[in-house]
Write a protein that holds these residues in place. Structure first.
Motif, PDB file in Angstrom:
ATOM      1  N   THR A  31       0.862  -1.284  -0.011  1.00 22.28           N
ATOM      2  CA  THR A  31       0.095  -0.014  -0.165  1.00 22.28           C
ATOM      3  C   THR A  31       0.743   1.132  -0.090  1.00 22.28           C
ATOM      4  OG1 THR A  31      -1.675  -1.142   1.372  1.00 22.28           O
ATOM      5  CG2 THR A  31      -2.005   1.156   1.169  1.00 22.28           C
ATOM      6  N   GLN A  32       1.955   1.440   0.759  1.00 20.50           N
ATOM      7  CA  GLN A  32       2.737   2.448   0.896  1.00 20.50           C
ATOM      8  C   GLN A  32       3.376   2.655  -0.591  1.00 20.50           C
ATOM      9  OE1 GLN A  32       5.424   1.995   4.286  1.00 20.50           O
ATOM     10  NE2 GLN A  32       4.237   3.624   5.322  1.00 20.50           N
ATOM     11  N   ARG A  33       3.750   1.490  -1.182  1.00 21.46           N
ATOM     12  CA  ARG A  33       4.287   1.637  -2.561  1.00 21.46           C
ATOM     13  C   ARG A  33       3.187   2.287  -3.644  1.00 21.46           C
ATOM     14  NH1 ARG A  33       9.047  -1.385  -4.076  1.00 21.46           N
ATOM     15  NH2 ARG A  33      10.038  -1.993  -2.218  1.00 21.46           N
ATOM     16  N   GLY A  34       1.928   2.389  -2.991  1.00 18.31           N
ATOM     17  CA  GLY A  34       0.855   3.227  -4.057  1.00 18.31           C
ATOM     18  C   GLY A  34       0.210   2.111  -4.699  1.00 18.31           C
ATOM     19  N   ARG A  35       0.472   0.750  -4.449  1.00 19.66           N
ATOM     20  CA  ARG A  35      -0.468  -0.201  -5.046  1.00 19.66           C
ATOM     21  C   ARG A  35      -1.850  -0.496  -4.199  1.00 19.66           C
ATOM     22  NH1 ARG A  35       1.778  -5.818  -7.912  1.00 19.66           N
ATOM     23  NH2 ARG A  35       0.086  -6.154  -9.057  1.00 19.66           N
TER      24      ARG A  35
END
Lengths: 291, 291
Positions: A31-35
Motif C-alpha cells: 500500500t505504501q508503494r502506492g499499489r
C-alpha cells in the motif's frame, strides 16, 4: 476460463492471507508503494481485526469460486499467498463447485508434503489466469538483511550450532517437512515437521523446564532455512517479534535465518524484542564460510 | 585400576538400568538362562518397584565410584546399559571423586549427540576393566523377529510410508539425534530429537485432536531404526506394549521396526496390545524390497 480484468501485472494485488502478522506487514508495504491491495483472509487462519483496514473478502477454505468471483470483480491478476496455514482434515472441508472440478489435481498435490500441496494449488490458480507472485517481489523490504538485527551477534559456539542445523536442514530438505531446527552445544534438540515453529519452541521450553536438556539456558540456536529447491513464491520461512520471544522462552542464545530468503514481519520490532530478550537475531548467507 | 573379580565373562551380569520395562525384561530373561543378575537402577530414571525382585544397588547419576565398589564386590565384569535415559543438566549432578577424574573424557563425549556420550562412557568403563555387552548378547530372545507381531500387516500405503520414514532416518542418522519418525500418507509428521518417542507420539495425538493433520485417523506409521553405524551395545531402539498404545492414541495404522535390531520388552504383550488396538506391529529388514 477466467479472463482477468487486467493483464499488465500492475493492477490491484490480491493477498490470500493465512495467520500471523506477515500478511498485514506485506499489505502495508505494498500500500505504501502506492499499489491497491485486496485481502482474501482465509477463515479460521487469518486474524479478523488485522484485515479490517484493507478491502477484504473472507475466503472459506476450499471455496475457490469465492476467490475467483471477487478477484475478477476487483480486477486482480497478481496473487500473493502468505501467512501460516494449517493443513485441515479433508473431511472437514465444504467444497464448492469450482473446487470440486479442481479437486483431482489438489488431491494429488495433497498426498505429498507442503511444497507439493502449494505448487499444486498455484498451478490451478495459474490455469485460471492468475499470476502467483512472491511476497518479496511486491515488497522487497520485508526480506531479512544480512548480519545481526539488534545489538548481539552469535558467538563461535553459536556459529558451530548454526552450521550443524543448516547441514541438518539440508539433509531433511528432500523430505519436504519443516524449515526449522534447534541445535544446542552441538546436539540436535528438535526438528520441525507438522507441528510448526511455535510448537517446536514451546517443546524446547518444556523440556528445559523438566531438566531434559543438558545445555544450560542461553545456549542453542533456532535456525530457519527454505528447503533446497523450494518454490520461493510461497512459504518462505518467516520470523517476527513473537518468534524472538518464544526463542528466548526456550532458553536459546539466538535465531539465525537466511538473509534474502526469509520474511521478517516487523524488522524494527524484531530488533527491539531481541535486545529486550538479550538474544541475537542474525541473517546469514547459506555458505557459513562467508559469515 | 580395578581388577574385576572374574575375567571369564560368565560371572554375574551387572545391568545399569534406565527407565521403562526393557531392563526388567532383560533381567528376567538372563535369570531364566541361569545367570545371576545384579541390577544398578539409576536414581530418577528406573522404576523402583520393578527392581525389587533382583539384587540391586541404586546408582546416583555421576557416581561412578558407587557402581565400581558394588560391581567389584559382586564379582561382575560384564555390564549391560539399558533403558531410557534422560540427559540431565550438568549443573544438576553431584559428582563423586572417581567421576571427577573421568570428567574430562565424559565432558568431551557430552558435547556431541547421544552416541558420542554413550561411547565415551563405555570407554571409561572399559578402562576400569569392565566389559560392556549388548543386551541381546545376553538375552537374544528380546530382539524383534521378522514379520508381523499380532494379526495385522501393513498395507501397500503403509509400506510406502515405512520406506519414506526409513529414508528420512537414514538422512538424519549422521546428526546423531532420534531413532524414530512418523510418516502418514507420504507426509512427514514428526521426527524425534530430544523429546523421545513417547512425547513425539503424544504430539501427533494432540495435532490430530486439533485438526492439524490432514491424513485421517488410522493412517500413518511410527518407524524406529538404529542410527547408521550406531554402536549396537547400547541404545538400540526399543518398543513395548505402551508404545503400541501410544501409537494407537496417535491414530496411526501401525509400527515398523528393524528385525534383529530392536528390543521388544514383552513380545506377547505387544502382540496382544496390537490386536486390541487394531494396529500392526512389524519387524522389517532394512531393505524394504525384501519385505
Amino acid at each position: 476460463m477466467l479472463q482477468p480484468a487486467n493483464a499488465d501485472g500492475c493492477g490491484p494485488l490480491a493477498i490470500i492471507a493465512g495467520g500471523g502478522s506477515v500478511p498485514i506487514a506485506i499489505a502495508e508495504a505494498v500500500t505504501q508503494r502506492g499499489r491497491r491491495v485486496v485481502m482474501f483472509p482465509v477463515r479460521g487462519w487469518a486474524d479478523p481485526t488485522a484485515v479490517e483496514k484493507f478491502a477484504h473478502y473472507w475466503l472459506p477454505l476450499a471455496q475457490a469460486g469465492v476467490f475467483r468471483r471477487h478477484a475478477r470483480a476487483e480486477g486482480c491478476r497478481d496473487v500473493v499467498f502468505v501467512g501460516t496455514a494449517l493443513r485441515p482434515p479433508l473431511r472437514s472441508l465444504r467444497i464448492d463447485w469450482l473446487t470440486l472440478r479442481l479437486l483431482p489435481r489438489v488431491l494429488h498435490a495433497y498426498r505429498g508434503g507442503d511444497d507439493h500441496l502449494l505448487s499444486g494449488i498455484a498451478r490451478v490458480f495459474e490455469d485460471y489466469g492468475f499470476r502467483i507472485v512472491a511476497p518479496h517481489e511486491v515488497a522487497p523490504e520485508i526480506l531479512m538483511p544480512t548480519g545481526p538485527v539488534g545489538s548481539l551477534s552469535p558467538s563461535e559456539r553459536d556459529r558451530a550450532d548454526i552450521a550443524l542445523a543448516l547441514a541438518l536442514l539440508e539433509a531433511t530438505g528432500p523430505f519436504d517437512m519443516g524449515q526449522a531446527a534447534v541445535v544446542a552445544a552441538n546436539h540436535v534438540l528438535a526438528v520441525e515437521a507438522a507441528e510448526g515453529t511455535d510448537a517446536m519452541l514451546a517443546r524446547i521450553a518444556e523440556l528445559r523446564a523438566r531438566g531434559r536438556i543438558a545445555a544450560p539456558s542461553g545456549t542453542g540456536v533456532l535456525v530457519k532455512a527454505p528447503k533446497p529447491g523450494q518454490d520461493r513464491r510461497f512459504d518462505l520461512p518467516a520470523i517476527g517479534p513473537r518468534t524472538v520471544e518464544e526463542a528466548a522462552q526456550a532458553g536459546l542464545a539466538g535465531i539465525a535465518v537466511i538473509a534474502g530468503d526469509t520474511i521478517v514481519a516487523e524488522l524494527a520490532a524484531v530488533a527491539m524484542a531481541a535486545d529486550r530478550a538479550k538474544i541475537f537475531v542474525v541473517g546469514i548467507n547459506g555458505d557459513l564460510s562467508r559469515q
